[in-house]
Design an enzyme around this catalytic site. Structure first.
Site, short mmCIF file in Angstrom:
data_model
loop_
_atom_site.label_atom_id
_atom_site.label_comp_id
_atom_site.label_asym_id
_atom_site.label_seq_id
_atom_site.Cartn_x
_atom_site.Cartn_y
_atom_site.Cartn_z
CB THR A 10 -0.94 0.00 1.22
OG1 THR A 10 -1.80 -1.13 1.14
CG2 THR A 10 -1.78 1.27 1.25
CE LYS A 87 3.51 1.78 12.33
NZ LYS A 87 2.62 1.20 11.30
CB ILE A 118 -0.90 13.17 11.55
CG1 ILE A 118 -2.31 12.60 11.38
CG2 ILE A 118 -0.92 14.29 12.59
CD1 ILE A 118 -2.85 11.90 12.62
N GLY A 169 -10.39 -2.63 5.58
CA GLY A 169 -8.95 -2.50 5.37
C GLY A 169 -8.23 -1.74 6.47
CE LYS A 187 1.42 3.94 14.45
NZ LYS A 187 -0.01 3.93 14.10
#
Length: 373
Positions: A10, A87, A118, A169, A187
């Protein structure tokens, strides 16, 4: 700048799309699995990328630690800049990545690893240059938030909400990393590294998830005007930092309770600026790829990120404390810190996260624990 993309899932496809709209970025090579080379610029041999002097930057979006970590370390040592959305890899081998970056005099960026599109990590870094960040926290995993939002706004059960998240998804076929809190943990570590110029170990922190949430917790929320979020946080006390991930009961009128569907919300509290929030889509092809492209453009512009002086950093979770809701068949391990008990759950006295971490080691895997204050 000529770049290579490792992985064609993706995010990799999104990077190819957005790079194609830039006159200054050319995707020269794409690394795919053996037997998947369907385009002229694809290869299944990483050495084709590593040994190509025209490729100045490598974008890693394969996921996992192995072989992604090996490829990234090799690229950095070779003097190729690296931008990654991974990550797990970035948090798990962060010290090695910084060392390789310095050795090869190459830039390492991972803005897209926290919050998709973001602009959280770049702005967090900027604020550390002129302010003292005291605390960072937030809803950092879109899958878990989608499930919890569905439970509390649509009266759905956990299993049904998870199934819909998978159908849309938002969740993988194996949602373990999301619902067990591991994704939020990576994260939190990366955000803590940036905020406090540290190098925290994701294995050295309490990580609790939402997979065992039951009708009992949902009923408790409805009776008390609460809801549950999965929260990661890192708090600075003097020169020490505490990190943890856990579900938390919050008032239904609070800011975090209004983070809907699969959105993320990252919050920083600093001495001069007060409280700042960054909210939006935390994943997806183009949002995540857009942060990758911005990292590339930063590197092309010569904007370097200072990483000197970063040391292995201890997680002082004895300094982070609260009261906790604990439900399970073996809650007796909390008898010595129990403030209130019903038949199936207890509320603890205030205890440190370090104490909590030791307590939950003695509980069965089906227990549910959440902060309640």
């Amino acid at each position: 700048m000529k770049i290579a993309v490792l992985g064609y899932g993706t995010v990799g496809k999104g990077v190819e799309v957005l790079a194609g709209k830039s006159e200054s970025i050319e995707v020269k090579r794409i690394l795919v699995r053996k037997g998947k080379t369907v385009k002229e610029n694809m290869t299944d041999d990483f050495q084709d990328i590593l040994n190509d002097p025209e490729i100045e930057l490598v974008v890693e979006c394969m996921g996992g630690i192995d072989p992604a970590g090996e490829y990234v370390l090799s690229a950095l040592k070779k003097g190729k800049h690296v931008v990654t959305s991974n990550k797990m890899m970035a948090a798990s081998i962060y010290p090695e990545l910084l060392k390789a970056s310095e050795e090869g005099n190459a830039e390492l960026r991972f803005s897209s690893s926290c919050g998709g599109g973001i602009p959280w990590l770049p702005n967090l870094k900027r604020y550390t240059l002129q302010d003292d960040v005291k605390k960072i926290y937030g809803i950092m995993n879109g899958t878990s938030n989608y499930i919890l939002d569905s439970i509390f706004t649509k009266n759905m059960g956990f299993s049904d909400a998870l199934k819909i998240a998978q159908d849309k998804g938002y969740a993988e076929a194996d949602p373990t990393n999301d619902i067990c809190g591991y994704d939020t943990g990576y994260k939190t570590v990366l955000s803590g590294n940036v905020a406090f110029n540290g190098c925290f170990n994701p294995k050295d922190m309490l990580v609790l998830g939402i997979k065992n949430i039951s009708d009992e917790e949902i009923g408790y929320c409805r009776e008390n005007g609460l809801r549950i979020v999965l929260k990661g946080e890192a708090v600075k006390t003097d020169d020490k930092v505490s990190l943890a991930v856990y579900p938390q009961y919050i008032d239904s009128s609070s800011a975090l309770s209004n983070v809907s569907v699969n959105n993320n919300c990252f919050v920083l509290e600093s001495e001069n600026l007060g409280t700042l929030s960054f909210k939006g889509q935390g994943a997806g092809m183009l949002p995540t790829a857009s942060n990758v492209i911005l990292d590339i453009m930063d590197i092309m512009a010569g904007n370097r990120v200072k990483t000197e002086g970063v040391l292995l950093t201890e997680n002082h979770d004895e300094l982070l404390s609260g009261k906790f809701y604990v439900r399970g068949n073996d809650i007796s391990v909390f008898d010595d810190v129990c403030e209130m008990r019903t038949g199936t759950y207890i509320i603890t006295k205030e205890l440190s996260v370090k104490e909590l971490r030791e307590k939950v080691k003695g509980m069965s895997p089906d227990a549910f624990v959440a902060r309640i204050d």
